[in-house]
Design a protein around this motif. Structure first.
Motif, short mmCIF file in Angstrom:
data_model
loop_
_atom_site.label_atom_id
_atom_site.label_comp_id
_atom_site.label_asym_id
_atom_site.label_seq_id
_atom_site.Cartn_x
_atom_site.Cartn_y
_atom_site.Cartn_z
N LEU A 13 0.83 -1.21 0.00
CA LEU A 13 0.00 0.00 0.00
C LEU A 13 0.87 1.26 0.00
CD1 LEU A 13 -2.75 -1.38 2.36
CD2 LEU A 13 -3.25 -0.19 0.21
N LEU A 54 -9.26 6.75 -4.25
CA LEU A 54 -9.09 5.30 -4.40
C LEU A 54 -9.08 4.96 -5.88
CD1 LEU A 54 -11.86 4.25 -1.83
CD2 LEU A 54 -9.40 4.06 -1.46
N THR A 58 -6.33 0.20 -5.41
CA THR A 58 -6.21 0.49 -3.97
C THR A 58 -7.10 -0.40 -3.12
OG1 THR A 58 -6.47 2.74 -4.82
CG2 THR A 58 -5.77 2.50 -2.54
N LEU A 62 -6.18 -2.88 -0.02
CA LEU A 62 -6.67 -2.63 1.35
C LEU A 62 -7.38 -3.88 1.90
CD1 LEU A 62 -7.90 1.02 0.81
CD2 LEU A 62 -6.24 0.35 2.55
N TRP A 324 -6.66 4.37 4.31
CA TRP A 324 -5.89 4.84 3.13
C TRP A 324 -5.50 6.32 3.33
CZ3 TRP A 324 -2.94 3.50 -0.65
CH2 TRP A 324 -2.80 4.26 -1.80
#
Ligand code: F6P
Length: 547
Positions: A13, A54, A58, A62, A324
């Motif tokens: 990430l 996002l 992404t 996640l 995030w």
């Protein structure tokens, strides 16, 4: 469990955030599919994350992090009553409070729902007496005003919901006005007492621990006020006080009649307690049927949390968007922006829920975290905040993630067509502002093509501020229950990923202790040495006021 920041999923990430660092939301939303890809519904709630930064890469990354942190197992542990509040060795069973009456939940050999239903039944009896005007004060007059004395979770939840659902008051009940006093300085209570008639006023002393000084001081002042006006202390205690607590013996020691005590359990955290008999003011406002509809709405969200795959699970999605922003885009602030005046107290309620739960810096294993946890969370009614702090959101130096919250339908129950027309126009205006502001935060100048020609720097809107939009079909007891449970679970999901315990609050204890010795100093009853700053302030207070 391994530290999240040491996992390959976290690293992946971080890499993604670096690769995508230059992406602007105005570019992301060139994709016409974006809204369909990043929005979900559960029950009466619609969650739009298409204005979050996002991408299609992404979210899967996640989800991988969530799975690596054993989120699914954590959810199961929460709902089954495992002792997940490890620092206090107990479960966190607020979800049990909203189980259907005939459901069973066995924890350590006991079906906890039996006691929960019995408590609801006792609460219903008290509510019924008050609603029927059968509860009389010592002079024989029916009670017309109820003051909730509580603080934190024993105030914020009931205050927020009674305000939000005031329109759901049943028509066939005796007039009953609800008031709230929480502040230890007594100013809220003093203001109320000036307006109230002691003969027709009842106080709810609402405190899980029944040892919170703020509430007990207000209760002592209220008792003094009643006895001063009505005499008959024993009768005053019997007829003018209800106690709500997990500590029956302390309520009895204070003088509350056992028949007027409502009890709940240590395994209900204060900020998760509005679903228990701490919700008495809510039931007084909207009736037991309304209160049960609120519980049922929350249960619906509990079911969704338990059953929906992570990929379409609203609390999980909301939590991951937050992770995030916080951990990979470096945002440390979050604004709660409801576009409905009835949700006035929601930001304060969520501030406690989120910051008291996740404002932590040690893991469950007792290690210091090396990543950010709960952001600073604040908020205000969106339309009012537009005239206050939106300047910072649009042009300040801080990146802030925003939650926009609004009902789609409003004022349908107004019978007079003229009045309905005007009020619905006002609601449309609020909705338009809600959608316009989130759009401007996302696109910046690109929201208004002409703006591009503008050269002056002070007119520049940079955009790229991420937001979530939560639309409720309409604000009802059920949809509010769903919304509040959504946020509770979002907090839990984030805590699970960060590896922290969201159910304790050791950080508020020491301040309470040292306030006691400081009070002794203000009474001139201690020789204790303080630091120079506090000594200076104490001296100033002592010299100017005969305390
Ligand atoms: O001081 C914090 C706190 O313990 C909160 O967690 C809680 O909601 C509030 O105080 C009130 O506590 P009580 O209901 O025990 O009076």
């Amino acid at each position: 469990m391994s530290r999240p920041s040491w996992t390959p999923e976290w690293k992946a990430l971080e890499d993604l955030a670096q690769q995508q660092g230059a992406l602007h939301l105005k570019d992301l939303c060139l994709d016409r599919q974006r809204f369909d890809l990043f929005s979900w519904r559960s029950g009466a709630l619609f969650l739009d994350l298409s204005k979050q930064r996002l991408t299609q890469e992404t979210l899967p990354a996640l989800f991988k992090l969530a799975r690596a942190q054993k989120l699914e197992q954590a959810i199961q542990a929460l709902l089954s009553g495992a002792p997940i509040n490890t620092s206090e060795q107990r479960p966190a069973l607020h979800t049990a409070l909203r189980l259907p009456a005939d459901a069973e939940l066995w924890v350590e050999g006991e079906n906890v729902n039996l006691a929960i239903q019995a408590s609801l039944e006792k609460m219903a009896q008290l509510v019924e007496r008050l609603h029927q005007g059968q509860w009389r004060g010592v002079t024989g007059h029916p009670i017309t005003d109820v003051v909730n004395l509580g603080v934190g979770g024993s105030d914020l939840g009931p205050l927020m919901v009674t305000h939000a659902l005031a329109e759901w008051r049943p028509e066939d009940i005796a007039p009953l006005h609800l008031h709230f006093a929480s502040t230890m300085d007594g100013s809220q209570l003093a203001e109320r007492l000036q307006l109230l008639n002691p003969e027709t006023t009842l106080f709810i002393i609402s405190s899980k621990s029944f040892s919170t000084i703020d509430t007990l001081t207000n209760a002592a002042t209220a008792k003094h006020w009643l006895v001063q006006h009505l005499g008959q202390e024993a009768l005053v205690l019997k007829q003018h006080f209800i106690g709500v607590s997990a500590k029956a013996e302390k309520m009895s020691a204070w003088g509350i009649d056992p028949q007027h005590q409502l009890t709940f359990w240590d395994w209900v955290g204060g900020r998760y307690s509005l679903w228990s008999c701490i919700g008495l003011p809510i039931a007084l406002q909207i009736g037991m049927a309304g209160f049960r509809a609120l519980l049922a709405g929350a249960h619906q969200m509990d079911q969704h949390l338990a059953q929906a795959p992570l990929e379409s699970n609203l609390p999980v999605l909301l939590a991951l968007a937050g992770i995030w922003n916080i951990n990979f885009l470096g945002m440390s602030a979050q604004a709660i922006l409801p576009y409905d005046g009835r949700l006035k107290y929601l930001p304060a309620y969520l501030s406690q829920l989120e910051m008291e739960s996740n404002g932590k810096s040690t893991t469950q294993e007792g290690e210091l975290v090396d990543y950010a946890t709960c952001p600073i969370l604040w908020g205000e009614l969106g339309p009012n905040a537009q005239h206050a702090f939106y300047q910072l959101l649009h042009q300040g130096t801080e990146a802030v993630q925003c939650d926009f919250i609004a009902p789609i339908r409003r004022y349908e129950q107004i019978r007079d067509p003229q009045a309905r027309h005007y009020f619905q126009g006002q609601h449309r205006l609020a909705l338009a502002n809600c959608l316009a502001q989130s759009r401007l935060l996302m696109l910046g100048d690109a929201a208004v093509p002409d703006q591009h020609t503008q050269r002056d720097a002070h007119l520049f809107y940079r955009g790229n501020q991420p937001s979530s939009t939560l639309l409720l079909d309409e604000l009802t007891p059920s949809s509010l229950g769903q919304l509040l449970a959504l946020y509770e679970h979002k907090v839990f999901v984030q805590a699970s990923i960060w590896g922290i315990n969201p159910f304790d609050q050791w950080g508020v204890e020491l301040g309470k202790k040292i306030a006691l010795s400081t009070e002794q100093a203000l009474l001139g009853q201690t020789q204790m040495a303080f630091d120079p700053s506090t000594e200076g302030l104490l001296a100033l207070c002592l010299s100017s006021d005969p305390l």
